[in-house]
Design a protein around this motif. Structure first.
Motif, PDB file in Angstrom:
ATOM      1  N   ARG A   1       0.849  -1.192   0.000  1.00  0.00           N
ATOM      2  CA  ARG A   1       0.000   0.000   0.000  1.00  0.00           C
ATOM      3  C   ARG A   1       0.878   1.233   0.000  1.00  0.00           C
ATOM      4  O   ARG A   1       1.762   1.375   0.857  1.00  0.00           O
ATOM      5  CB  ARG A   1      -0.922  -0.002   1.233  1.00  0.00           C
ATOM      6  N   LEU A   2       0.640   2.144  -0.943  1.00  0.00           N
ATOM      7  CA  LEU A   2       1.477   3.323  -1.103  1.00  0.00           C
ATOM      8  C   LEU A   2       0.617   4.579  -1.094  1.00  0.00           C
ATOM      9  O   LEU A   2      -0.582   4.539  -1.384  1.00  0.00           O
ATOM     10  CB  LEU A   2       2.261   3.265  -2.430  1.00  0.00           C
ATOM     11  N   VAL A   3       1.261   5.699  -0.751  1.00  0.00           N
ATOM     12  CA  VAL A   3       0.620   7.004  -0.817  1.00  0.00           C
ATOM     13  C   VAL A   3       1.529   7.938  -1.605  1.00  0.00           C
ATOM     14  O   VAL A   3       2.748   7.932  -1.410  1.00  0.00           O
ATOM     15  CB  VAL A   3       0.365   7.576   0.596  1.00  0.00           C
ATOM     16  N   VAL A   4       0.937   8.721  -2.491  1.00  0.00           N
ATOM     17  CA  VAL A   4       1.678   9.738  -3.236  1.00  0.00           C
ATOM     18  C   VAL A   4       1.045  11.088  -2.904  1.00  0.00           C
ATOM     19  O   VAL A   4      -0.170  11.258  -3.033  1.00  0.00           O
ATOM     20  CB  VAL A   4       1.642   9.493  -4.756  1.00  0.00           C
ATOM     21  N   GLU A   5       1.872  12.034  -2.452  1.00  0.00           N
ATOM     22  CA  GLU A   5       1.384  13.341  -2.019  1.00  0.00           C
ATOM     23  C   GLU A   5       1.921  14.449  -2.918  1.00  0.00           C
ATOM     24  O   GLU A   5       3.075  14.405  -3.361  1.00  0.00           O
ATOM     25  CB  GLU A   5       1.828  13.633  -0.581  1.00  0.00           C
ATOM     26  N   GLN A   6       1.092  15.424  -3.154  1.00  0.00           N
ATOM     27  CA  GLN A   6       1.523  16.603  -3.896  1.00  0.00           C
ATOM     28  C   GLN A   6       2.553  17.376  -3.085  1.00  0.00           C
ATOM     29  O   GLN A   6       2.390  17.586  -1.889  1.00  0.00           O
ATOM     30  CB  GLN A   6       0.316  17.503  -4.183  1.00  0.00           C
ATOM     31  N   GLY A   7       3.652  17.764  -3.718  1.00  0.00           N
ATOM     32  CA  GLY A   7       4.663  18.552  -3.021  1.00  0.00           C
ATOM     33  C   GLY A   7       4.199  19.983  -2.819  1.00  0.00           C
ATOM     34  O   GLY A   7       3.572  20.583  -3.697  1.00  0.00           O
ATOM     35  N   VAL A   8       4.472  20.523  -1.656  1.00  0.00           N
ATOM     36  CA  VAL A   8       4.137  21.912  -1.363  1.00  0.00           C
ATOM     37  C   VAL A   8       5.375  22.599  -0.793  1.00  0.00           C
ATOM     38  O   VAL A   8       6.206  21.966  -0.150  1.00  0.00           O
ATOM     39  CB  VAL A   8       2.969  22.031  -0.359  1.00  0.00           C
ATOM     40  N   LYS A   9       5.495  23.873  -1.064  1.00  0.00           N
ATOM     41  CA  LYS A   9       6.587  24.659  -0.496  1.00  0.00           C
ATOM     42  C   LYS A   9       6.108  25.175   0.851  1.00  0.00           C
ATOM     43  O   LYS A   9       5.293  26.093   0.929  1.00  0.00           O
ATOM     44  CB  LYS A   9       6.960  25.813  -1.435  1.00  0.00           C
ATOM     45  N   ALA A  10       6.609  24.565   1.908  1.00  0.00           N
ATOM     46  CA  ALA A  10       6.059  24.870   3.228  1.00  0.00           C
ATOM     47  C   ALA A  10       7.079  24.584   4.318  1.00  0.00           C
ATOM     48  O   ALA A  10       8.033  23.834   4.120  1.00  0.00           O
ATOM     49  CB  ALA A  10       4.792  24.051   3.474  1.00  0.00           C
ATOM     50  N   ARG A  11       6.873  25.196   5.462  1.00  0.00           N
ATOM     51  CA  ARG A  11       7.656  24.898   6.654  1.00  0.00           C
ATOM     52  C   ARG A  11       7.078  23.651   7.323  1.00  0.00           C
ATOM     53  O   ARG A  11       5.893  23.364   7.194  1.00  0.00           O
ATOM     54  CB  ARG A  11       7.617  26.091   7.611  1.00  0.00           C
ATOM     55  N   GLU A  12       7.932  22.900   8.042  1.00  0.00           N
ATOM     56  CA  GLU A  12       7.495  21.669   8.693  1.00  0.00           C
ATOM     57  C   GLU A  12       7.419  21.899  10.202  1.00  0.00           C
ATOM     58  O   GLU A  12       8.437  22.121  10.860  1.00  0.00           O
ATOM     59  CB  GLU A  12       8.436  20.508   8.355  1.00  0.00           C
ATOM     60  N   LEU A  13       6.207  21.864  10.717  1.00  0.00           N
ATOM     61  CA  LEU A  13       5.943  22.092  12.133  1.00  0.00           C
ATOM     62  C   LEU A  13       5.517  20.778  12.788  1.00  0.00           C
ATOM     63  O   LEU A  13       4.917  19.917  12.143  1.00  0.00           O
ATOM     64  CB  LEU A  13       4.842  23.138  12.314  1.00  0.00           C
ATOM     65  N   GLU A  14       5.795  20.663  14.085  1.00  0.00           N
ATOM     66  CA  GLU A  14       5.432  19.453  14.817  1.00  0.00           C
ATOM     67  C   GLU A  14       4.887  19.826  16.196  1.00  0.00           C
ATOM     68  O   GLU A  14       5.301  20.817  16.792  1.00  0.00           O
ATOM     69  CB  GLU A  14       6.640  18.519  14.955  1.00  0.00           C
ATOM     70  N   CYS A  15       3.967  18.991  16.670  1.00  0.00           N
ATOM     71  CA  CYS A  15       3.359  19.196  17.984  1.00  0.00           C
ATOM     72  C   CYS A  15       3.301  17.853  18.696  1.00  0.00           C
ATOM     73  O   CYS A  15       2.949  16.829  18.097  1.00  0.00           O
ATOM     74  CB  CYS A  15       1.950  19.775  17.824  1.00  0.00           C
ATOM     75  N   ALA A  16       3.666  17.839  19.975  1.00  0.00           N
ATOM     76  CA  ALA A  16       3.610  16.618  20.772  1.00  0.00           C
ATOM     77  C   ALA A  16       2.321  16.603  21.594  1.00  0.00           C
ATOM     78  O   ALA A  16       1.906  17.630  22.130  1.00  0.00           O
ATOM     79  CB  ALA A  16       4.821  16.535  21.700  1.00  0.00           C
ATOM     80  N   VAL A  17       1.712  15.431  21.674  1.00  0.00           N
ATOM     81  CA  VAL A  17       0.472  15.269  22.423  1.00  0.00           C
ATOM     82  C   VAL A  17       0.690  14.210  23.497  1.00  0.00           C
ATOM     83  O   VAL A  17       1.327  13.180  23.258  1.00  0.00           O
ATOM     84  CB  VAL A  17      -0.691  14.868  21.499  1.00  0.00           C
ATOM     85  N   LEU A  18       0.176  14.472  24.676  1.00  0.00           N
ATOM     86  CA  LEU A  18       0.271  13.565  25.810  1.00  0.00           C
ATOM     87  C   LEU A  18      -1.109  13.410  26.424  1.00  0.00           C
ATOM     88  O   LEU A  18      -1.826  14.399  26.613  1.00  0.00           O
ATOM     89  CB  LEU A  18       1.249  14.123  26.849  1.00  0.00           C
ATOM     90  N   ARG A  19      -1.471  12.172  26.726  1.00  0.00           N
ATOM     91  CA  ARG A  19      -2.741  11.936  27.407  1.00  0.00           C
ATOM     92  C   ARG A  19      -2.431  11.686  28.869  1.00  0.00           C
ATOM     93  O   ARG A  19      -1.956  10.618  29.243  1.00  0.00           O
ATOM     94  CB  ARG A  19      -3.465  10.741  26.791  1.00  0.00           C
ATOM     95  N   ARG A  20      -2.651  12.677  29.690  1.00  0.00           N
ATOM     96  CA  ARG A  20      -2.298  12.610  31.105  1.00  0.00           C
ATOM     97  C   ARG A  20      -3.345  11.847  31.900  1.00  0.00           C
ATOM     98  O   ARG A  20      -4.548  12.038  31.702  1.00  0.00           O
ATOM     99  CB  ARG A  20      -2.145  14.014  31.688  1.00  0.00           C
TER     100      ARG A  20
END
Length: 368
Positions: free
Chosen positions: A216-235
């Motif tokens: 199973r494969l995925v092909v995504e359109q390329g975008v000119k963008a910054r890469e942001l990340e967020c961490a989630v914790l279930r307390r």
């Protein structure tokens, strides 16, 4: 009387392309479990799963963690049994809470979560459904779409479409997505098997590479963008459903894109925490991160990644990782450190969340 230390089983390695990354992550988690007050709270036993899927006890696991590299056949005691799970090694049935640090297939995809569920023993992280949805990019994207979360245009591909004459497939992808685009195996992480296609020849090559790793494969359109990340914790015991989101971080790199070598080689990339974005963008991303977790029924921990086009203000959800890396270069522990939750507290919260109220009572000395 002081409470009895809780037996935590740290399991790592695994039969996946992310075996080496798992070892590095496990080193960090073990350090957190043995730091500060955790040294009195927990008694950690480590278990190593080799590349063939065989489980090894604490003595072997400890040697692998000390070396920091995968075990070779000569490093393992005695003749190797047939590959795959054949039973637990010594000490495994005494574990009170499991802490899987297994990235990729056979560890992050709901398989080992199903084993622990059948055993009736709590474990850190998402359950079977959340793990499976978070691992498979086709299923994950479908869940995000159903939840109305914005994503870059993408197409799903089956590996068998490459058999014979793939011209019709290439025509479809060029028409739908154009160039550049990114080809990804649906069930791999850490950028393993991902390639960037800038023309028809590189698109075919990328599809063949990904098809060698997954059907199973995925092909995504390329975008000119910054890469942001967020961490989630279930307390454990947190308000509402217990989910909370960290500050945002940004990955910056000099390479053409954030591939495996760039991700795990010293000096090839750097992080900016907190990310230099407006408060409105930060709040939007944090809310989307929580929505992404709910969309796939994630639990325990997750890292949610975004594409951000500063020129247009567009924010797209890229993916969720339900067992994110814990290496020295991994964003998940760094984001929580910047949010006021250092590594020892972070792993403590994760174990508490898995063990629930019974574990909390034991740590407070109110139950055996």
């Amino acid at each position: 009387m002081a409470p009895t230390p809780t037996r935590v089983g740290l399991v790592f390695g695994g039969a996946s392309g992310e075996h080496a990354v798992s070892i590095r992550s496990a080193q960090t988690v073990l350090r957190g479990l043995r730091s500060g007050a955790n040294a009195e709270r927990y008694r950690v036993s480590s278990f190593y799963i080799d590349r063939g899927g065989r489980w090894w006890p604490d003595a072997v696991a400890t040697a692998v963690l000390e070396r920091g590299v995968p075990a070779e056949p000569g490093d393992l005691p005695g003749p190797a049994e047939p590959g795959g799970f054949r039973g637990f090694p010594d000490g495994a049935l005494e574990i009170a809470v499991w802490f899987p640090v297994l990235h990729g297939p056979n560890g992050e995809d709901g398989t080992i979560q199903g084993l622990f569920t059948l055993m009736g023993v709590p474990y850190v992280g998402s359950g079977v459904l959340g793990s499976a949805l978070g691992m498979d990019k086709q299923a994950m994207k479908a869940a995000f779409a159903a939840a109305g979360l914005p994503q870059v245009p993408y197409a799903c591909v089956a590996a068998h479409e490459l058999a014979g004459a793939p011209e019709a497939l290439l025509d479809r992808l060029e028409s739908q997505l154009g160039y550049p685009c990114f080809v990804k195996p649906a069930n791999m992480g850490s950028s393993v098997g991902i390639s960037k296609a800038s023309d028809r020849a590189s698109l075919l090559k990328g599809l063949e590479l990904a098809a060698g790793l997954d059907r199973r494969l995925v092909v995504e359109q390329g975008v000119k963008a910054r890469e942001l990340e967020c961490a989630v914790l279930r307390r454990h015991g947190g308000p509402g459903d217990g989910f909370s989101a960290s500050v945002l971080g940004e990955i910056r790199f000099d390479a053409d894109w954030y591939d495996y070598e760039t991700k795990y080689s010293e000096g090839h990339s750097h992080t900016v925490i907190p990310a230099a974005v407006s408060e409105a963008v930060s709040e939007q991303a944090r809310a989307m991160a929580l929505a992404a977790c709910r969309a796939v029924d994630a639990g325990g921990l997750a890292r949610v990644d975004f594409f951000y086009d500063e020129a247009t203000g567009s924010l797209w959800l890229n993916e969720i990782n339900t067992l994110p890396g814990f290496t020295s270069q991994s964003m998940y522990p760094m984001l929580w450190e910047a949010s006021g939750c250092p590594l020892p507290d972070l792993v403590h919260q994760l174990v508490l969340g898995a063990g629930g109220s019974e574990l909390r009572m034991n740590m407070e000395g109110t139950a055996p």
